[in-house]
Design a protein around this motif. Structure first.
Motif: not given
Length: 64
Positions: A28, A25, A30-31
């Protein structure tokens, strides 16, 4: 601008709610580059907020 090879020292952060039960948690994906980002390290978060950035070198990234 910070060079990819020298992002400087780690800038640790703390979660307001305390540490999560699951270590994943804290990360994340990375887009832009698809690399895991440790949200506890401000330099990683800032780097991955730049448009069209390149992934950080593997030795600079803590993986979940």
């Amino acid at each position: 601008m910070t060079k990819l090879s020298d992002p400087g020292p780690s800038i640790p952060g703390k979660r307001h709610e305390g540490e999560p039960d699951d270590e994943d948690e804290n990360f994340y994906i990375c887009k832009v580059c698809g690399q895991p980002v440790d949200m506890r390290d401000l330099r990683q978060v800032i780097w991955h907020e730049q448009p069209r950035h390149k992934p950080l070198k593997p030795e600079l990234v803590k993986k979940p």
